[in-house]
Design a protein around this motif. Sequence first.
Motif, mmCIF file in Angstrom:
data_model
loop_
_atom_site.group_PDB
_atom_site.id
_atom_site.type_symbol
_atom_site.label_atom_id
_atom_site.label_comp_id
_atom_site.label_asym_id
_atom_site.label_seq_id
_atom_site.Cartn_x
_atom_site.Cartn_y
_atom_site.Cartn_z
ATOM 1 N N UNK A 100 5.008 32.837 27.701
ATOM 2 C CA UNK A 100 5.601 32.562 26.395
ATOM 3 C C UNK A 100 5.441 33.781 25.509
ATOM 4 N N UNK A 101 6.289 33.895 24.510
ATOM 5 C CA UNK A 101 6.187 35.017 23.576
ATOM 6 C C UNK A 101 4.941 34.868 22.712
ATOM 7 N N UNK A 102 4.251 35.961 22.536
ATOM 8 C CA UNK A 102 3.045 35.974 21.711
ATOM 9 C C UNK A 102 3.431 36.028 20.236
ATOM 10 N N UNK A 103 2.505 35.627 19.398
ATOM 11 C CA UNK A 103 2.678 35.726 17.954
ATOM 12 C C UNK A 103 1.858 36.908 17.467
ATOM 13 N N UNK A 104 2.499 37.825 16.730
ATOM 14 C CA UNK A 104 1.820 38.994 16.184
ATOM 15 C C UNK A 104 1.568 38.796 14.702
ATOM 16 N N UNK A 105 0.367 39.135 14.268
ATOM 17 C CA UNK A 105 0.027 39.124 12.847
ATOM 18 C C UNK A 105 -0.752 40.392 12.539
ATOM 19 N N UNK A 106 -0.621 40.872 11.333
ATOM 20 C CA UNK A 106 -1.418 42.005 10.885
ATOM 21 C C UNK A 106 -2.589 41.462 10.098
ATOM 22 N N UNK A 107 -3.783 41.885 10.465
ATOM 23 C CA UNK A 107 -4.996 41.366 9.826
ATOM 24 C C UNK A 107 -5.896 42.531 9.433
#
Length: 131
Positions: A100-107
């Motif tokens: 599945x496609x991953x979820x990217x977030x900037x932290x």
Amino acid sequence: MPSQIHRRHLAPSESLASMFQFCSRLEAMARELVNPISDLFDVACRHHTVKVSCQCGNVGIFDPHALWYLFERKGWNDRLPAVRKRMRCLQCYYAKRKRTLATLELADVDHTRQLPMPDIVEWKRQLRRRR
């Protein structure tokens, strides 16, 4: 008399501090609008970490410099939508689940996954090239 007029228009120190914080947030937002983050190099220049999460609940937080260097060495596209397609959950891989496609977030938290860091000479060369 002029000092009394000046005192009437001065805000208390709390509101001056909050106004300064508001202005600095506006400045940061304006900077983001002018130079949007589009690839891993932009993320690394702004010192955000990359938080990658899978639908199974597995989360990995990567150092942006090391992740950029991995993509640079492999010759992969480092634009954020392409990075999202390259990321793979190892727990799902070993369990032989569908990818599945991953979820990217900037932290702005410490990284949890270790990758080799780029050489300082290579990093400085890329900085000079992109400015």
